[in-house]
Design a protein around this motif. Structure first.
Motif, mmCIF file in Angstrom:
data_model
loop_
_atom_site.group_PDB
_atom_site.id
_atom_site.type_symbol
_atom_site.label_atom_id
_atom_site.label_comp_id
_atom_site.label_asym_id
_atom_site.label_seq_id
_atom_site.Cartn_x
_atom_site.Cartn_y
_atom_site.Cartn_z
ATOM 1 N N VAL A 119 -3.506 -6.317 6.224
ATOM 2 C CA VAL A 119 -4.726 -6.327 7.037
ATOM 3 C C VAL A 119 -4.777 -5.012 7.798
ATOM 4 N N LEU A 120 -5.864 -4.278 7.671
ATOM 5 C CA LEU A 120 -6.044 -3.020 8.403
ATOM 6 C C LEU A 120 -6.912 -3.272 9.627
ATOM 7 N N THR A 121 -6.372 -2.988 10.810
ATOM 8 C CA THR A 121 -7.122 -3.181 12.049
ATOM 9 C C THR A 121 -7.553 -1.834 12.630
ATOM 10 N N LYS A 122 -8.456 -1.891 13.607
ATOM 11 C CA LYS A 122 -8.934 -0.720 14.360
ATOM 12 C C LYS A 122 -9.565 0.337 13.462
ATOM 13 N N LEU A 123 -10.262 -0.119 12.425
ATOM 14 C CA LEU A 123 -10.925 0.832 11.536
ATOM 15 C C LEU A 123 -12.173 1.434 12.169
ATOM 16 N N ASP A 124 -12.572 0.931 13.350
ATOM 17 C CA ASP A 124 -13.708 1.514 14.042
ATOM 18 C C ASP A 124 -13.259 2.649 14.943
ATOM 19 N N GLY A 125 -11.959 2.868 15.051
ATOM 20 C CA GLY A 125 -11.435 3.952 15.877
ATOM 21 C C GLY A 125 -11.458 5.276 15.137
ATOM 22 N N ASP A 126 -10.814 6.281 15.717
ATOM 23 C CA ASP A 126 -10.793 7.619 15.126
ATOM 24 C C ASP A 126 -9.693 7.700 14.079
ATOM 25 N N THR A 127 -9.817 6.861 13.054
ATOM 26 C CA THR A 127 -8.783 6.791 12.027
ATOM 27 C C THR A 127 -9.012 7.835 10.935
ATOM 28 N N ARG A 128 -7.918 8.394 10.439
ATOM 29 C CA ARG A 128 -8.026 9.417 9.404
ATOM 30 C C ARG A 128 -8.045 8.819 8.005
ATOM 31 N N GLY A 129 -7.665 7.555 7.874
ATOM 32 C CA GLY A 129 -7.818 6.878 6.594
ATOM 33 C C GLY A 129 -6.601 6.866 5.701
ATOM 34 N N GLY A 130 -5.525 7.568 6.087
ATOM 35 C CA GLY A 130 -4.351 7.669 5.225
ATOM 36 C C GLY A 130 -3.729 6.338 4.875
ATOM 37 N N ALA A 131 -3.665 5.432 5.864
ATOM 38 C CA ALA A 131 -3.038 4.132 5.612
ATOM 39 C C ALA A 131 -3.818 3.342 4.576
ATOM 40 N N ALA A 132 -5.152 3.312 4.718
ATOM 41 C CA ALA A 132 -5.987 2.542 3.790
ATOM 42 C C ALA A 132 -5.860 3.058 2.365
ATOM 43 N N LEU A 133 -5.749 4.375 2.224
ATOM 44 C CA LEU A 133 -5.707 4.973 0.899
ATOM 45 C C LEU A 133 -4.325 4.934 0.261
ATOM 46 N N THR A 134 -3.279 4.873 1.090
ATOM 47 C CA THR A 134 -1.910 5.003 0.572
ATOM 48 C C THR A 134 -1.167 3.689 0.458
ATOM 49 N N ILE A 135 -1.441 2.767 1.357
ATOM 50 C CA ILE A 135 -0.604 1.576 1.510
ATOM 51 C C ILE A 135 -0.550 0.730 0.244
ATOM 52 N N ARG A 136 -1.660 0.660 -0.481
ATOM 53 C CA ARG A 136 -1.702 -0.136 -1.720
ATOM 54 C C ARG A 136 -0.734 0.418 -2.760
ATOM 55 N N THR A 137 -0.653 1.738 -2.852
ATOM 56 C CA THR A 137 0.219 2.385 -3.832
ATOM 57 C C THR A 137 1.684 2.234 -3.458
ATOM 58 N N VAL A 138 1.990 2.391 -2.166
ATOM 59 C CA VAL A 138 3.383 2.402 -1.714
ATOM 60 C C VAL A 138 4.029 1.027 -1.790
ATOM 61 N N VAL A 139 3.342 -0.013 -1.317
ATOM 62 C CA VAL A 139 3.950 -1.349 -1.279
ATOM 63 C C VAL A 139 3.478 -2.257 -2.412
ATOM 64 N N ASP A 140 2.493 -1.799 -3.177
ATOM 65 C CA ASP A 140 1.951 -2.570 -4.304
ATOM 66 C C ASP A 140 1.495 -3.961 -3.860
ATOM 67 N N LYS A 141 0.830 -4.004 -2.695
ATOM 68 C CA LYS A 141 0.264 -5.253 -2.182
ATOM 69 C C LYS A 141 -1.198 -5.006 -1.823
ATOM 70 N N PRO A 142 -2.074 -5.952 -2.106
ATOM 71 C CA PRO A 142 -3.506 -5.736 -1.857
ATOM 72 C C PRO A 142 -3.863 -5.733 -0.374
ATOM 73 N N ILE A 143 -4.860 -4.934 -0.025
ATOM 74 C CA ILE A 143 -5.461 -5.023 1.307
ATOM 75 C C ILE A 143 -6.450 -6.185 1.238
ATOM 76 N N LYS A 144 -6.294 -7.167 2.117
ATOM 77 C CA LYS A 144 -7.134 -8.373 2.032
ATOM 78 C C LYS A 144 -8.265 -8.403 3.056
ATOM 79 N N PHE A 145 -8.015 -7.847 4.250
ATOM 80 C CA PHE A 145 -9.040 -7.843 5.287
ATOM 81 C C PHE A 145 -9.038 -6.510 6.021
ATOM 82 N N ILE A 146 -10.200 -6.148 6.558
ATOM 83 C CA ILE A 146 -10.297 -5.022 7.485
ATOM 84 C C ILE A 146 -10.965 -5.523 8.761
#
Length: 450
Positions: free
Chosen positions: A245-272
């Protein structure tokens, strides 16, 4: 959301789109700019390099150089690869058991407790579940109270044991209570720490083994970039969780976690999650997120949010009032409340194609409606039903009661009159024909620029 990354990708793709002729050198330069934009957004260099290599191979392999619309085809390739990087397709939450047990894990400050409340609201309102929230954080003094406040706000019961400091026992007792009282979903909010430590890992592992949840969700603060990815990896080695679950996406986020996390842990992002409102939770769709990162908006999600607040019976009543010219300020207030429930205003505007870019430097206050509401609440019931009776003396009284000026009232009345005329026109046969033609055109375009 991802404003810096969006600007840099837009610049890279705009450069190639504006070329009279596209060559292999142009493509290589654009891919290099895209890679730089991704690394600046805190995407790991390896992931950025692999992604841009695929983009370049596809671009050269799909005859971008000889295409009639090479710029658009290039945008499509980047869009598809970004969507694939984030998982490719939506993966829903597992609610197959009765009761379904959902364990929430993450670091302190990542937004676990707020997300637990949002998820409870989501399961209650959209999945028709009887939800029990469990206060499993026995260390942070305010955690139990915070969960109780959220539970009261959304009408969901909260299970807690103030004297018990054993999170395993609390979770087990909560499940017994849920079974006895026929709850269909149990959300267990667990303790976080400021950093990863063995004590925390052992504790969350013990809770996980004791309750055997159908879903274990790892909540991560998207503003922490690659640190979030490293934390996600450490938790996954212990819990083998089901989704992120990715939180605080309304903040000044650069986006690296959203783009990378799926590849690194091989687990789906389910909610934002965006903002503090309990309705501000979205199911994650990789393709829609790619749309938003590339500045294409997200009309589908915007329509879905609007439909969630849509009441068919209220709509019928509203149509009758408009037809009889009885639309008043009370009806206007209902429309405002529906819009406010849809979420953060700037986030909503960003879902409209092209609008996000235009408003990137504009500060849109979430309380933009509060002055209008103050004026309307200062009116009498008769004035709200029939605004035409508002004369100078009434305006003076409304101005004093709301703390606003006569000019503010005049502007509101003028805008309300214009809106009433527009709504009346849309009810006419000509207006309906125009709306049908627009809907048909939107459907034919498929909502995509390519």
């Amino acid at each position: 959301m991802f404003q810096s990354l969006q600007d840099k990708l837009d610049k890279a793709l705009h450069n190639i789109s504006g070329r009279g002729k596209i060559t292999e050198i142009n493509v290589a330069e654009t891919v290099k700019e895209i890679r730089r934009a991704l690394v600046d957004a805190d995407v790991s260099y390896k992931v950025a390099k692999d992604l841009t290599k695929r983009i370049q191979d596809k671009a050269l392999g799909q005859n971008v150089l000889t295409s009639l619309s090479p710029g658009q085809l290039m945008v499509k390739i980047v869009h598809d690869e970004l969507a694939q990087l984030m998982g490719g397709e939506n993966v829903g939450i597992n609610l197959s058991s009765n009761p379904s047990i959902i364990l929430i894990a993450g670091l302190q400050g990542s937004g676990k407790t707020t997300f637990s409340g949002k998820l409870a609201n989501y399961l209650k309102t959209k999945k028709n579940k009887k939800v029990l929230l469990v206060a499993g954080d026995v260390y942070r003094p305010a955690a139990i109270n915070q969960l109780k406040v959220l539970g009261e706000q959304i009408g969901v019961e909260v299970f807690s044991e103030l004297e018990n400091k054993n999170p395993v026992e609390i979770a087990q007792h909560a499940i017994e209570y849920a079974n006895q009282n026929k709850f269909s979903a149990i959300i267990i909010d667990t303790a976080g720490r400021l950093a990863i430590d063995q004590v925390m890992m052992d504790e969350i592992k013990n809770v996980h083994q004791a309750v055997n949840p159908q879903e274990t969700l790892f909540v991560v603060d998207s503003m922490t970039g690659q640190d979030a990815v490293n934390t996600a990896k450490a938790f996954n080695e212990v819990l083998d969780y089901n989704g992120v679950v990715l939180t605080k996406l309304d903040g000044d986020t650069r986006g690296g976690a959203a783009l990378t996390i799926r590849t690194v842990v091989d687990k789906p992002i389910k909610f934002i999650s965006t903002g503090e409102k309990m309705e501000a939770l979205d199911v994650f769709y990789p393709e829609r997120m790619a749309d938003r990162i590339l500045g294409m908006g997200d009309v589908v999600s915007l329509v879905e949010r609007a439909q969630e607040q849509f009441d068919e019976e209220e709509a019928r009543k509203l149509h009758k009032k408009i037809a009889k010219n009885q639309f008043g300020f009370d009806d206007f207030l209902k429309q405002i409340k529906q819009i406010k429930r849809m979420g953060n205003m700037k986030d909503l505007m960003g879902m409209i194609p092209g609008v996000g870019k235009a408003l990137k430097d504009v500060n849109i206050d979430d309380d933009a409606f509060k002055y209008i509401e103050a004026l309307i609440y200062s009116m009498t019931p008769e004035e709200r039903r029939n605004p035409s009776i508002i004369n100078t003396s009434r305006k003076n009284r409304i101005a004093k009661g709301s703390g606003r000026t006569i000019q503010d009232i005049n502007q509101l009345l003028k805008q309300f009159e214009q809106m009433s005329k527009m709504m009346k026109m849309m009810q006419s046969p000509q207006g309906k024909m125009m709306m049908q033609a627009m809907a048909k055109q939107m459907g034919g375009a498929g909502g995509k620029p390519f």
